[in-house]
Design a protein around this motif. Sequence first.
Motif, PDB file in Angstrom:
ATOM      1  N   GLY A 199      80.078  73.078 -79.113  1.00 21.64           N
ATOM      2  CA  GLY A 199      79.814  72.221 -77.966  1.00 21.64           C
ATOM      3  C   GLY A 199      80.177  72.916 -76.679  1.00 21.64           C
ATOM      4  N   SER A 200      81.462  73.075 -76.407  1.00 23.84           N
ATOM      5  CA  SER A 200      81.917  73.758 -75.205  1.00 23.84           C
ATOM      6  C   SER A 200      83.121  74.605 -75.569  1.00 23.84           C
ATOM      7  CB  SER A 200      82.301  72.741 -74.118  1.00 23.84           C
ATOM      8  OG  SER A 200      83.477  72.057 -74.511  1.00 23.84           O
ATOM      9  N   SER A 201      83.480  75.466 -74.646  1.00 21.63           N
ATOM     10  CA  SER A 201      84.644  76.323 -74.863  1.00 21.63           C
ATOM     11  C   SER A 201      85.863  75.759 -74.158  1.00 21.63           C
ATOM     12  CB  SER A 201      84.353  77.742 -74.358  1.00 21.63           C
ATOM     13  OG  SER A 201      84.001  77.693 -72.982  1.00 21.63           O
ATOM     14  N   ALA A 202      85.979  74.417 -74.105  1.00 18.58           N
ATOM     15  CA  ALA A 202      87.098  73.774 -73.424  1.00 18.58           C
ATOM     16  C   ALA A 202      88.408  74.225 -74.037  1.00 18.58           C
ATOM     17  CB  ALA A 202      86.965  72.254 -73.514  1.00 18.58           C
ATOM     18  N   PHE A 203      89.377  74.473 -73.167  1.00 22.00           N
ATOM     19  CA  PHE A 203      90.681  74.957 -73.604  1.00 22.00           C
ATOM     20  C   PHE A 203      91.481  73.821 -74.215  1.00 22.00           C
ATOM     21  CE2 PHE A 203      95.199  75.637 -72.375  1.00 22.00           C
ATOM     22  CZ  PHE A 203      95.454  76.674 -73.243  1.00 22.00           C
ATOM     23  N   ASP A 204      92.019  74.053 -75.395  1.00 21.77           N
ATOM     24  CA  ASP A 204      92.871  73.074 -76.058  1.00 21.77           C
ATOM     25  C   ASP A 204      94.268  73.655 -76.168  1.00 21.77           C
ATOM     26  OD1 ASP A 204      94.202  71.250 -77.575  1.00 21.77           O
ATOM     27  OD2 ASP A 204      92.757  71.201 -79.222  1.00 21.77           O
ATOM     28  N   PRO A 205      95.218  73.215 -75.314  1.00 18.58           N
ATOM     29  CA  PRO A 205      96.546  73.820 -75.318  1.00 18.58           C
ATOM     30  C   PRO A 205      97.327  73.562 -76.585  1.00 18.58           C
ATOM     31  CG  PRO A 205      96.517  71.870 -73.933  1.00 18.58           C
ATOM     32  CD  PRO A 205      95.093  72.133 -74.339  1.00 18.58           C
ATOM     33  N   THR A 206      96.888  72.619 -77.398  1.00 13.77           N
ATOM     34  CA  THR A 206      97.613  72.323 -78.636  1.00 13.77           C
ATOM     35  C   THR A 206      97.277  73.309 -79.744  1.00 13.77           C
ATOM     36  OG1 THR A 206      95.901  70.822 -79.462  1.00 13.77           O
ATOM     37  CG2 THR A 206      97.615  69.883 -78.042  1.00 13.77           C
ATOM     38  N   VAL A 207      96.191  74.076 -79.561  1.00 14.43           N
ATOM     39  CA  VAL A 207      95.777  75.034 -80.577  1.00 14.43           C
ATOM     40  C   VAL A 207      96.277  76.421 -80.173  1.00 14.43           C
ATOM     41  CG1 VAL A 207      93.838  76.112 -81.762  1.00 14.43           C
ATOM     42  CG2 VAL A 207      93.752  73.679 -81.145  1.00 14.43           C
ATOM     43  N   VAL A 208      97.250  76.927 -80.900  1.00 12.64           N
ATOM     44  CA  VAL A 208      97.810  78.253 -80.629  1.00 12.64           C
ATOM     45  C   VAL A 208      97.507  79.144 -81.818  1.00 12.64           C
ATOM     46  CG1 VAL A 208      99.885  79.566 -80.116  1.00 12.64           C
ATOM     47  CG2 VAL A 208      99.652  77.220 -79.265  1.00 12.64           C
ATOM     48  N   GLY A 299      98.985  73.551 -69.485  1.00 19.66           N
ATOM     49  CA  GLY A 299      98.269  72.440 -70.074  1.00 19.66           C
ATOM     50  C   GLY A 299      96.770  72.550 -69.963  1.00 19.66           C
ATOM     51  N   SER A 300      96.278  73.440 -69.096  1.00 15.19           N
ATOM     52  CA  SER A 300      94.839  73.545 -68.863  1.00 15.19           C
ATOM     53  C   SER A 300      94.520  74.887 -68.230  1.00 15.19           C
ATOM     54  CB  SER A 300      94.386  72.414 -67.928  1.00 15.19           C
ATOM     55  OG  SER A 300      93.085  72.648 -67.443  1.00 15.19           O
ATOM     56  N   VAL A 301      93.325  75.406 -68.519  1.00 16.52           N
ATOM     57  CA  VAL A 301      92.900  76.651 -67.871  1.00 16.52           C
ATOM     58  C   VAL A 301      92.676  76.440 -66.379  1.00 16.52           C
ATOM     59  CG1 VAL A 301      91.880  77.716 -69.912  1.00 16.52           C
ATOM     60  CG2 VAL A 301      90.499  76.181 -68.507  1.00 16.52           C
ATOM     61  N   GLU A 302      92.417  75.203 -65.970  1.00 18.97           N
ATOM     62  CA  GLU A 302      92.215  74.929 -64.540  1.00 18.97           C
ATOM     63  C   GLU A 302      93.500  75.110 -63.738  1.00 18.97           C
ATOM     64  OE1 GLU A 302      90.917  72.953 -66.935  1.00 18.97           O
ATOM     65  OE2 GLU A 302      88.828  73.562 -66.614  1.00 18.97           O
TER      66      GLU A 302
END
Length: 622
Positions: A199-208, A299-302
């Motif tokens: 879908g998208s490459s949205a950053f998920d900070p919970t996935v390390v 918490g976010s790439v932004e």
Amino acid sequence: MTTLTPTSELSPGGSAAEVPAGLPDVATLARLAGEFFAALPNGAVPQPPSGVGLPSGLSGIQGLSAPAALPSPANAASGAAAQAAGSGGSPTSAHSAQSTPSPHALSLGKSSPALVPNAAASNGLPEQAAVGAPGAVPRAGGQALGVPEAYAPALPSVPSAPANLPVPSTPYYFLGEASTLPSAVSGPSFYFAPPAGSGSSAFDPTVVPTPAASARPPFDVHAIRRDFPILQERVNGRQLVWFDNAATTHKPQSVIDRIAWFYAHENSNIHRAAHELAARATDAYESARQKVARFIGAGSVEEIIFVRGATEAINLVAKTWGTKNVGEGDEIIVSNLEHHANIVPWQQLAAEKGAKLRVIPVDDSGQVLLEEYKRLLNDRTKIVSVTQVSNALGTVVPVAEIVDLAHRAGAVALVDGAQSVSHMRVNVREIGADFFVFSGHKVFGPTGIGVVYGKRELLEDMPPWQGGGNMIADVTFERTVFQPPPNKFEAGTGNIADAVGLGAAIDYVERIGMENIARYEHDLLVYATRQLQPIPGVRLIGTARDKASVLSFVLKGYTTEEVGKALNQEGIAVRSGHHCAQPILRRFGVEATVRPSLAFYNTCEEVDALIRVVQRLSGARR
């Protein structure tokens, strides 16, 4: 052209007539080998391990047998610990550990067999192709070669690498392939495209994507050193010893390769283009932003802004958030430990706004006085800006507590992480920092790239610092609409290639493991401190209980420049001067210090080389 006959093509008889001119014949080799083994203590002749034979041309030669097998990492580590315990803490090599050591057995001590280049060929090329990412290929040896075995029990317990590590599918390990480490998801055919169905490459900070512990090889400092080509340089005829890591760190081959690959295969400006190279460059750049966000626990790439370095990062905050939120009579707090980059921008802001700069004092060890800090806080305090690790003294500052107290007073807090991110695990959300800054070149990445982390709500409320392309959404002659963060703060063409290089540097240190790095460097710092402190005439500047990889000192009878030059004659690079931290040095009554600063590729043997020079100078003191 003359083509030499490979020795493997000699006939079993190995007659002198068949040997190329200039090479010794087999009989001479056999005689020399026999003399060598006969000269060993007790006339010991090593026996070949089972299944290992000699070349056919050398079989049957009296007194000559195959070399003994190297110990496995686990066996070497356990043998080293036992030997250290039995020797009263005297440093010896894990390779020399034996169950019943001969009194004449050779002890390698802290020697560094890997200090010579891995490539023995005259053309500089390696003798065999790499089968894994730098630092990830297991070598025989102990858990932490280079650290005295007396400290071995304090080292982290790192499982040995599996015996059958997979070979990378391509030689381009630096493009993000996990190489010898397991991957959470299989990558797409094109590394710059998102996985199918994502879908998208949205950053998920919970996935390390942390590799399994069993996949990480033992920490072998000599294997790591081979990843850094500049460490093979010679200075004044000596092997380079780089103890100037607080100024800048060296780059592993994977970072160098990644930057070269970008310019050879991806070079383009980012965003707003339909062609493939723009897509590759954009994805590589934004992938680096994701790696930074994960690396510092954002918490976010932004919340990640790319800048030139920590100095520009602090200036950005001072000239955007500070300009908007600090007014006449307000107060800004810094500590006595700060680098000039975390003093001068706030002085400028205070002078412009009529605000006041206040300073947290330190004790005689170089640690901040929290009780004095609490007294400085009041309802006029707008921002507290402190370092996490002092570049001049190495003091580790309790930033989480400082940030919490700032928030209770209604202030925001900036943490300067330039000297911390390469030495310890950082999580900006656990610290609670509103802003966090660091430089890429301090964490084994390129120069000219750095990071500002800012909480999303603060970044959205801040005005842009610079105007131009990339940071705008719409422009007319009447008005401009700005992009949201982080683009709002990245005007013009940024340092795309070096941002990608920073991402590769983060990949590298994460493969080694920040906890492993922190433990190794701590033990190395303890070793160096214990060696340096007793030398007559040496005065350590900064002796806080919590320190990270910096030894700052002066030597009676010598200027810091004289000590630095003497060390340089032996190929040892240290920083001498005020380290852009004059206030803290003057707190201790000095204008300059000699500052060796350590990294995980340094060894105890290198520390010993520095100690010998200081001892020599001390003995000849005027």
